[in-house]
Scaffold this motif. Structure first.
Motif, PDB file in Angstrom:
ATOM      1  N   ARG A   3      52.791 -66.031 -17.447  1.00 55.23           N
ATOM      2  CA  ARG A   3      53.604 -65.469 -16.376  1.00 55.23           C
ATOM      3  C   ARG A   3      52.995 -64.178 -15.848  1.00 55.23           C
ATOM      4  NH1 ARG A   3      59.763 -63.859 -17.052  1.00 55.23           N
ATOM      5  NH2 ARG A   3      59.763 -63.162 -14.929  1.00 55.23           N
ATOM      6  N   PHE A   4      52.496 -63.358 -16.747  1.00 59.37           N
ATOM      7  CA  PHE A   4      51.839 -62.105 -16.368  1.00 59.37           C
ATOM      8  C   PHE A   4      50.632 -62.388 -15.475  1.00 59.37           C
ATOM      9  CE2 PHE A   4      48.213 -59.325 -17.474  1.00 59.37           C
ATOM     10  CZ  PHE A   4      48.635 -58.176 -16.819  1.00 59.37           C
ATOM     11  N   PHE A   7      51.761 -63.682 -11.971  1.00 64.63           N
ATOM     12  CA  PHE A   7      52.337 -62.693 -11.071  1.00 64.63           C
ATOM     13  C   PHE A   7      51.329 -61.620 -10.657  1.00 64.63           C
ATOM     14  CE2 PHE A   7      56.471 -64.312 -12.652  1.00 64.63           C
ATOM     15  CZ  PHE A   7      56.973 -64.694 -11.426  1.00 64.63           C
ATOM     16  N   ILE A  84      54.241 -56.059 -15.687  1.00 63.80           N
ATOM     17  CA  ILE A  84      54.687 -57.340 -15.139  1.00 63.80           C
ATOM     18  C   ILE A  84      54.889 -58.296 -16.310  1.00 63.80           C
ATOM     19  CG2 ILE A  84      54.086 -59.285 -13.656  1.00 63.80           C
ATOM     20  CD1 ILE A  84      52.304 -57.360 -12.072  1.00 63.80           C
ATOM     21  N   GLY A  85      56.106 -58.740 -16.481  1.00 63.16           N
ATOM     22  CA  GLY A  85      56.397 -59.704 -17.539  1.00 63.16           C
ATOM     23  C   GLY A  85      56.130 -59.169 -18.940  1.00 63.16           C
ATOM     24  N   ARG A 185      51.100 -54.465 -24.163  1.00 63.12           N
ATOM     25  CA  ARG A 185      52.527 -54.709 -23.931  1.00 63.12           C
ATOM     26  C   ARG A 185      53.153 -53.444 -23.389  1.00 63.12           C
ATOM     27  NH1 ARG A 185      55.178 -58.952 -25.784  1.00 63.12           N
ATOM     28  NH2 ARG A 185      54.124 -60.396 -27.159  1.00 63.12           N
TER      29      ARG A 185
END
Length: 186
Positions: A3-4, A7, A84-85, A185
């Motif tokens: 997902r990161f 996006f 992001i994510g 993270r």
């Protein structure tokens, strides 16, 4: 993590497309207006409008290529330090020549000078991925289509799609190929 990457790529692709179009439009428009003024600013007619549109289209395609290189460099700056994510890319400093064991520090305010080494590696990565895409496309087109010439289907717009696709895979590979980039993270 997927997902990161998606996006980051999606935001990058939107910015790349919009800014490239704006810059190419500006360059082509400036050249077209400059030529119109240089030729004496004749009154508008249907032939003149058609000629100006043809000139604009010609210069837009050329300006697109130039604008793409500029925006590719500028767009890399904006992928860093955005959460992001739950993940983000960080740009690190290089250790000094005298002190190779020094710790790398995170660059919080990224300037374009900080990006030059990263951009060169990233740009070469995109070039290699696009080359692989081109080879695969030529093989598929040769096997599955009836084109007489190998590159009848190829245009700047197809190349742009290849660059966008290569951008996605380059973000996945970037942190492993470049020691100045890491994913953390957040």
């Amino acid at each position: 993590m997927n997902r990161f990457y998606f996006f980051v790529w999606f935001q990058w692709a939107i910015k790349l497309t919009v800014y490239t179009c704006i810059l190419a439009f500006f360059i082509a428009g400036t050249i077209t207006i400059g030529l119109y003024i240089n030729q004496g600013m004749k009154p508008f007619s249907s032939e003149l409008n058609l000629a100006l549109l043809t000139i604009f289209k010609f210069w837009f395609v050329l300006a697109w290529n130039f604008a793409l290189l500029i925006i590719l460099f500028r767009s890399l700056k904006y992928i860093f330090n955005k959460c992001i994510g739950g993940y983000k890319f960080q740009l690190l400093t290089c250790p000094n020549e005298e002190n190779k064991n020094a710790t790398r520090e995170v660059i919080s305010n990224i300037g374009y000078g900080d990006l030059i080494k990263v951009w060169r590696k990233w740009f070469m990565l995109i070039i290699w991925i696009v080359a692989v895409e081109m080879i695969l496309s030529v093989v598929v087109m040769k096997v599955l289509s009836s084109y007489e010439s190998i590159f009848d289907w190829f245009s700047i717009y197809v190349l742009y799609i290849f660059i966008l696709t290569a951008g996605y895979f380059s973000f996945i590979i970037l942190s492993t190929r470049c020691k100045k980039v890491r994913i953390i993270r957040c």
